[in-house]
Scaffold this motif. Structure first.
Motif, PDB file in Angstrom:
ATOM      1  N   GLU A   1      -0.711   0.277  -1.901  1.00  0.00           N
ATOM      2  CA  GLU A   1       0.225  -0.595  -0.926  1.00  0.00           C
ATOM      3  C   GLU A   1       1.836  -0.230  -1.364  1.00  0.00           C
ATOM      4  O   GLU A   1       1.862   0.122  -2.332  1.00  0.00           O
ATOM      5  CB  GLU A   1      -0.064  -2.082  -1.158  1.00  0.00           C
ATOM      6  N   SER A   2       2.764  -0.519  -0.402  1.00  0.00           N
ATOM      7  CA  SER A   2       3.943  -0.310  -0.773  1.00  0.00           C
ATOM      8  C   SER A   2       4.672  -1.263   0.233  1.00  0.00           C
ATOM      9  O   SER A   2       4.195  -1.555   1.532  1.00  0.00           O
ATOM     10  CB  SER A   2       4.415   0.852  -0.822  1.00  0.00           C
ATOM     11  N   GLY A   3       6.180  -1.352  -0.137  1.00  0.00           N
ATOM     12  CA  GLY A   3       6.889  -2.114   1.069  1.00  0.00           C
ATOM     13  C   GLY A   3       7.421  -3.519   0.683  1.00  0.00           C
ATOM     14  O   GLY A   3       7.895  -4.100   1.661  1.00  0.00           O
TER      15      GLY A   3
ATOM     16  N   LEU B   1       5.161  -3.577   5.273  1.00  0.00           N
ATOM     17  CA  LEU B   1       4.103  -3.220   4.478  1.00  0.00           C
ATOM     18  C   LEU B   1       3.158  -1.873   4.883  1.00  0.00           C
ATOM     19  O   LEU B   1       2.711  -1.747   5.822  1.00  0.00           O
ATOM     20  CB  LEU B   1       3.038  -4.221   3.822  1.00  0.00           C
ATOM     21  N   SER B   2       2.995  -1.180   3.821  1.00  0.00           N
ATOM     22  CA  SER B   2       2.147   0.117   4.054  1.00  0.00           C
ATOM     23  C   SER B   2       1.204   0.141   3.189  1.00  0.00           C
ATOM     24  O   SER B   2       1.268  -0.166   1.913  1.00  0.00           O
ATOM     25  CB  SER B   2       2.924   1.613   3.991  1.00  0.00           C
ATOM     26  N   CYS B   3      -0.129   0.754   3.835  1.00  0.00           N
ATOM     27  CA  CYS B   3      -1.117   0.718   2.977  1.00  0.00           C
ATOM     28  C   CYS B   3      -1.743   2.350   3.128  1.00  0.00           C
ATOM     29  O   CYS B   3      -2.425   2.701   4.360  1.00  0.00           O
ATOM     30  CB  CYS B   3      -2.213  -0.332   3.198  1.00  0.00           C
TER      31      CYS B   3
ATOM     32  N   THR C   1      -2.823   5.647   7.112  1.00  0.00           N
ATOM     33  CA  THR C   1      -2.056   4.477   6.638  1.00  0.00           C
ATOM     34  C   THR C   1      -2.277   3.380   7.402  1.00  0.00           C
ATOM     35  O   THR C   1      -2.159   3.559   8.916  1.00  0.00           O
ATOM     36  CB  THR C   1      -0.765   4.849   6.496  1.00  0.00           C
ATOM     37  N   VAL C   2      -2.328   2.338   7.202  1.00  0.00           N
ATOM     38  CA  VAL C   2      -2.198   0.873   7.950  1.00  0.00           C
ATOM     39  C   VAL C   2      -1.020   0.308   7.457  1.00  0.00           C
ATOM     40  O   VAL C   2      -0.487   0.350   6.192  1.00  0.00           O
ATOM     41  CB  VAL C   2      -3.258   0.069   7.625  1.00  0.00           C
ATOM     42  N   TYR C   3      -0.414  -0.516   8.539  1.00  0.00           N
ATOM     43  CA  TYR C   3       0.885  -1.148   8.250  1.00  0.00           C
ATOM     44  C   TYR C   3       0.675  -2.679   8.696  1.00  0.00           C
ATOM     45  O   TYR C   3       0.128  -2.961   9.369  1.00  0.00           O
ATOM     46  CB  TYR C   3       2.045  -0.443   9.128  1.00  0.00           C
ATOM     47  N   LEU C   4       1.723  -3.430   8.086  1.00  0.00           N
ATOM     48  CA  LEU C   4       1.720  -4.748   8.156  1.00  0.00           C
ATOM     49  C   LEU C   4       3.373  -5.076   8.439  1.00  0.00           C
ATOM     50  O   LEU C   4       3.996  -5.150   7.663  1.00  0.00           O
ATOM     51  CB  LEU C   4       1.084  -5.887   7.316  1.00  0.00           C
TER      52      LEU C   4
ATOM     53  N   THR D   1       1.180  -5.976  -3.483  1.00  0.00           N
ATOM     54  CA  THR D   1       2.468  -5.655  -3.622  1.00  0.00           C
ATOM     55  C   THR D   1       2.971  -7.033  -3.298  1.00  0.00           C
ATOM     56  O   THR D   1       2.641  -7.903  -2.451  1.00  0.00           O
ATOM     57  CB  THR D   1       3.151  -4.768  -2.506  1.00  0.00           C
ATOM     58  N   GLN D   2       4.208  -7.370  -4.072  1.00  0.00           N
ATOM     59  CA  GLN D   2       4.789  -8.821  -4.038  1.00  0.00           C
ATOM     60  C   GLN D   2       5.759  -8.988  -2.785  1.00  0.00           C
ATOM     61  O   GLN D   2       6.555  -8.283  -2.417  1.00  0.00           O
ATOM     62  CB  GLN D   2       5.544  -8.955  -5.386  1.00  0.00           C
ATOM     63  N   VAL D   3       5.567  -9.982  -2.290  1.00  0.00           N
ATOM     64  CA  VAL D   3       6.511 -10.310  -0.979  1.00  0.00           C
ATOM     65  C   VAL D   3       7.031 -11.671  -1.417  1.00  0.00           C
ATOM     66  O   VAL D   3       6.334 -12.697  -1.532  1.00  0.00           O
ATOM     67  CB  VAL D   3       5.606 -10.455   0.141  1.00  0.00           C
TER      68      VAL D   3
END
Length: 120
Positions: free
Chosen positions: A6-8, A20-22, A78-81, A114-116
């Motif tokens: 994950e990132s973002g 967010l990206s995965c 890749t999956v996004y949120l 990943t922390q939000v």
């Protein structure tokens, strides 16, 4: 095996947005469904959204409907949120997960999170 990264994540003010990206790697052909989960301090992990890996099916927990959008790019695995109108209660560690089950999803593969953080 499937690996997820994950990132973002980050810090944002209430009302702001984050995406967010995965990224999935490994045996991605086995994936049937991808999900996003989150865990706030002192709380149990909560399912947030899910998307089929090949179709168009998406689902959301009621608390994020109309604010979050899950999507995917199969060419990039890749999956996004996309998270809009963020609220302080959205603060959590967000995890993506992959299911390779044929029937009801069973999330066997998880990213590191990943922390939000949403400030008021």
């Amino acid at each position: 095996q499937v690996q997820l990264v994950e990132s973002g994540g980050g810090l944002v003010q209430a009302g702001g947005s984050l995406r967010l990206s995965c990224a999935a790697s490994g045996r991605t052909f086995r994936i049937s469904r991808m999900g996003w989960f989150r865990q706030a301090p002192g709380k149990e992990r909560e399912w947030v959204a899910a998307i089929s890996w090949r179709g168009t099916s998406t689902n959301y927990v009621d608390s994020v409907k109309g604010r979050f959008t899950i999507s995917r790019d199969n060419a990039k695995n890749t999956v996004y949120l996309q998270m809009n109108s963020l609220k302080p209660e959205d603060t959590a560690v967000y995890y993506c997960a992959a299911s390779t089950a044929v029937g009801p999803p069973k999330y066997d593969y998880w990213g590191q999170g990943t922390q939000v953080t949403v400030s008021s």
